[in-house]
Write an enzyme that holds these catalytic residues in place. Structure first.
Site, PDB file in Angstrom:
ATOM      1  N   ASP A  51       0.838  -1.202   0.000  1.00  0.00           N
ATOM      2  CA  ASP A  51       0.000   0.000   0.000  1.00  0.00           C
ATOM      3  C   ASP A  51       0.873   1.252   0.000  1.00  0.00           C
ATOM      4  O   ASP A  51       0.366   2.375  -0.061  1.00  0.00           O
ATOM      5  CB  ASP A  51      -1.011  -0.004   1.162  1.00  0.00           C
ATOM      6  CG  ASP A  51      -0.349  -0.078   2.518  1.00  0.00           C
ATOM      7  OD1 ASP A  51       0.892  -0.178   2.586  1.00  0.00           O
ATOM      8  OD2 ASP A  51      -1.080  -0.033   3.528  1.00  0.00           O
ATOM      9  N   SER A  52       2.211   1.067  -0.010  1.00  0.00           N
ATOM     10  CA  SER A  52       3.129   2.181  -0.264  1.00  0.00           C
ATOM     11  C   SER A  52       2.873   2.751  -1.657  1.00  0.00           C
ATOM     12  O   SER A  52       3.373   3.836  -1.978  1.00  0.00           O
ATOM     13  CB  SER A  52       4.584   1.732  -0.126  1.00  0.00           C
ATOM     14  OG  SER A  52       4.814   0.550  -0.862  1.00  0.00           O
ATOM     15  N   ASP A  90      -1.087  -6.035  -0.161  1.00  0.00           N
ATOM     16  CA  ASP A  90      -1.531  -5.433   1.106  1.00  0.00           C
ATOM     17  C   ASP A  90      -3.042  -5.251   1.140  1.00  0.00           C
ATOM     18  O   ASP A  90      -3.628  -4.747   0.169  1.00  0.00           O
ATOM     19  CB  ASP A  90      -0.906  -4.034   1.254  1.00  0.00           C
ATOM     20  CG  ASP A  90       0.339  -4.047   2.109  1.00  0.00           C
ATOM     21  OD1 ASP A  90       0.444  -4.901   3.008  1.00  0.00           O
ATOM     22  OD2 ASP A  90       1.212  -3.183   1.873  1.00  0.00           O
ATOM     23  N   LYS A 120      -1.234  -9.420   2.724  1.00  0.00           N
ATOM     24  CA  LYS A 120      -0.519  -8.965   3.927  1.00  0.00           C
ATOM     25  C   LYS A 120      -1.460  -8.050   4.691  1.00  0.00           C
ATOM     26  O   LYS A 120      -2.230  -7.299   4.099  1.00  0.00           O
ATOM     27  CB  LYS A 120       0.775  -8.232   3.555  1.00  0.00           C
ATOM     28  CG  LYS A 120       1.525  -7.667   4.770  1.00  0.00           C
ATOM     29  CD  LYS A 120       2.965  -7.329   4.460  1.00  0.00           C
ATOM     30  CE  LYS A 120       3.200  -5.994   3.806  1.00  0.00           C
ATOM     31  NZ  LYS A 120       2.704  -4.812   4.548  1.00  0.00           N
ATOM     32  N   GLU A 122      -1.684  -5.569   8.441  1.00  0.00           N
ATOM     33  CA  GLU A 122      -0.932  -4.943   9.532  1.00  0.00           C
ATOM     34  C   GLU A 122      -1.622  -5.207  10.873  1.00  0.00           C
ATOM     35  O   GLU A 122      -2.843  -5.054  10.983  1.00  0.00           O
ATOM     36  CB  GLU A 122      -0.832  -3.424   9.314  1.00  0.00           C
ATOM     37  CG  GLU A 122       0.027  -3.049   8.124  1.00  0.00           C
ATOM     38  CD  GLU A 122       0.222  -1.539   7.982  1.00  0.00           C
ATOM     39  OE1 GLU A 122      -0.188  -0.759   8.870  1.00  0.00           O
ATOM     40  OE2 GLU A 122       0.808  -1.140   6.952  1.00  0.00           O
ATOM     41  N   GLU A 189       8.955  -4.266  10.605  1.00  0.00           N
ATOM     42  CA  GLU A 189       9.401  -2.973  10.074  1.00  0.00           C
ATOM     43  C   GLU A 189       9.984  -2.096  11.167  1.00  0.00           C
ATOM     44  O   GLU A 189       9.362  -1.862  12.203  1.00  0.00           O
ATOM     45  CB  GLU A 189       8.213  -2.259   9.382  1.00  0.00           C
ATOM     46  CG  GLU A 189       8.615  -0.913   8.788  1.00  0.00           C
ATOM     47  CD  GLU A 189       7.636  -0.366   7.761  1.00  0.00           C
ATOM     48  OE1 GLU A 189       6.679  -1.080   7.377  1.00  0.00           O
ATOM     49  OE2 GLU A 189       7.836   0.789   7.333  1.00  0.00           O
TER      50      GLU A 189
HETATM   51  O1  KIV Z   1       3.539  -1.117   1.624  1.00  0.00           O
HETATM   52  C1  KIV Z   1       4.715  -1.489   1.669  1.00  0.00           C
HETATM   53  O2  KIV Z   1       5.523  -1.197   0.786  1.00  0.00           O
HETATM   54  C2  KIV Z   1       5.140  -2.298   2.806  1.00  0.00           C
HETATM   55  C3  KIV Z   1       6.594  -2.521   2.988  1.00  0.00           C
HETATM   56  C4  KIV Z   1       7.199  -1.318   3.579  1.00  0.00           C
HETATM   57  C5  KIV Z   1       6.886  -3.745   3.774  1.00  0.00           C
HETATM   58  O3  KIV Z   1       4.328  -2.715   3.581  1.00  0.00           O
END
Ligand code: KIV
Length: 271
Positions: A51-52, A90, A120, A122, A189
């Site tokens: 989600d970056s 994510d 993934k 969080e 992280e």
């Molecule tokens: O969204 C992302 O890029 C991440 C990484 C920083 C692990 O969750």
């Protein structure tokens, strides 16, 4: 050293075997077809549609604004490029925190509409019911502990997490809970390297670090940071392998000059 480079398809079993054999897992983010094809061809074990994307693709300050539909668009572009890598996507902010039913339907949309191999999510104890429900539907889940960017307004800072004993103990407990719930791996992280070591040694599933030191079972970076497309972001944990900002800037300047100076196209570049 790459014991598993001949593997035709990376699966959760291959990643588990890598941990057991002491082979570090490589993971990098991607958000589009062309970059994902290069990373897959190069032998990346795991590609994360993070989600970056909210930051590096859309220009938002945080990861909070990106939607499930936008994640699905990025992830399906990535999956079309993949032949070997394991693709993880994510669950974005707001797509799972409501309850475990909402979490499951978001995970199912990702799996059905993108063809990705896992999701993934969080958090630790507070999302454990959702993790269990998603896994019970057959979807592989990667956890994410330490600095969890979707909670940035709760933390108030992007500083290193779990430097105090109480937070370190909570992180270790959460990691064990995620493992017990059936996660196939956990991202750690921005935590102290010795805590990363303790978590990696306490778990039988792989731990993948970003700013979590060298003792964890694999490493992940955001592609824009690793390739030097971002100039401003310079955390201590980042190793830049290219300076693409400069290269792309210079190439762009050259192209503008060539067009304006009527150097491009030349005789050989026209029909
Ligand atoms: O969204 C992302 O890029 C991440 C990484 C920083 C692990 O969750």
């Amino acid at each position: 050293m790459s014991i598993h480079k001949e593997v035709k398809r990376v699966t959760t079993h291959v990643l588990q075997k890598m941990k057991e054999d002491g082979e570090k897992i490589s993971m990098l983010t991607a958000y589009d077809f062309s970059m994902a094809r290069i990373f897959d061809d190069a032998g990346m074990d795991v590609i994360l549609v993070g989600d970056s994307a909210s930051n590096v693709m859309a220009g938002h300050e945080t990861t909070l604004p990106i939607t499930l539909d936008q994640m699905i668009y990025h992830a399906s572009s990535v999956v079309r490029a993949i032949r070997r890598s394991f693709v993880v996507v994510d669950l974005p902010f707001g797509s799972y925190q409501g309850n475990s039913k909402e979490a499951l339907s978001s995970a199912i949309r990702i799996m059905k509409e993108t063809g990705a191999h896992g999701i993934k999510i969080e958090g630790g104890e507070e999302i454990i019911e959702s993790v269990k429900r998603i896994i019970s539907s057959g979807v592989p889940v990667m956890g994410h502990l330490g600095l969890t960017p979707q909670s940035i307004y709760k933390f108030g800072t992007y500083a290193v997490r779990a430097t105090e004993e109480a937070e370190a103990q909570k992180l270790l407990k959460d990691a064990l809970l995620l493992q017990e719930a059936g996660c196939f791996a956990i991202v750690l992280e921005k935590i102290p390297a010795l805590l990363g070591k303790q978590v990696a040694e306490s778990l039988h599933i792989p731990t993948i670090g970003i700013g979590a030191g060298k003792y964890v079972d694999g490493q992940v970076l955001v592609m824009h940071d690793m390739l030097g497309i971002n100039k401003e972001f310079k955390p201590r944990f980042l190793r830049r392998y290219l300076n693409l900002y400069e290269d792309i800037y210079n190439a762009t300047r050259q192209y503008i000059n060539d067009v304006k100076g009527q150097d491009f196209p030349n005789e050989n570049e026209q029909y």
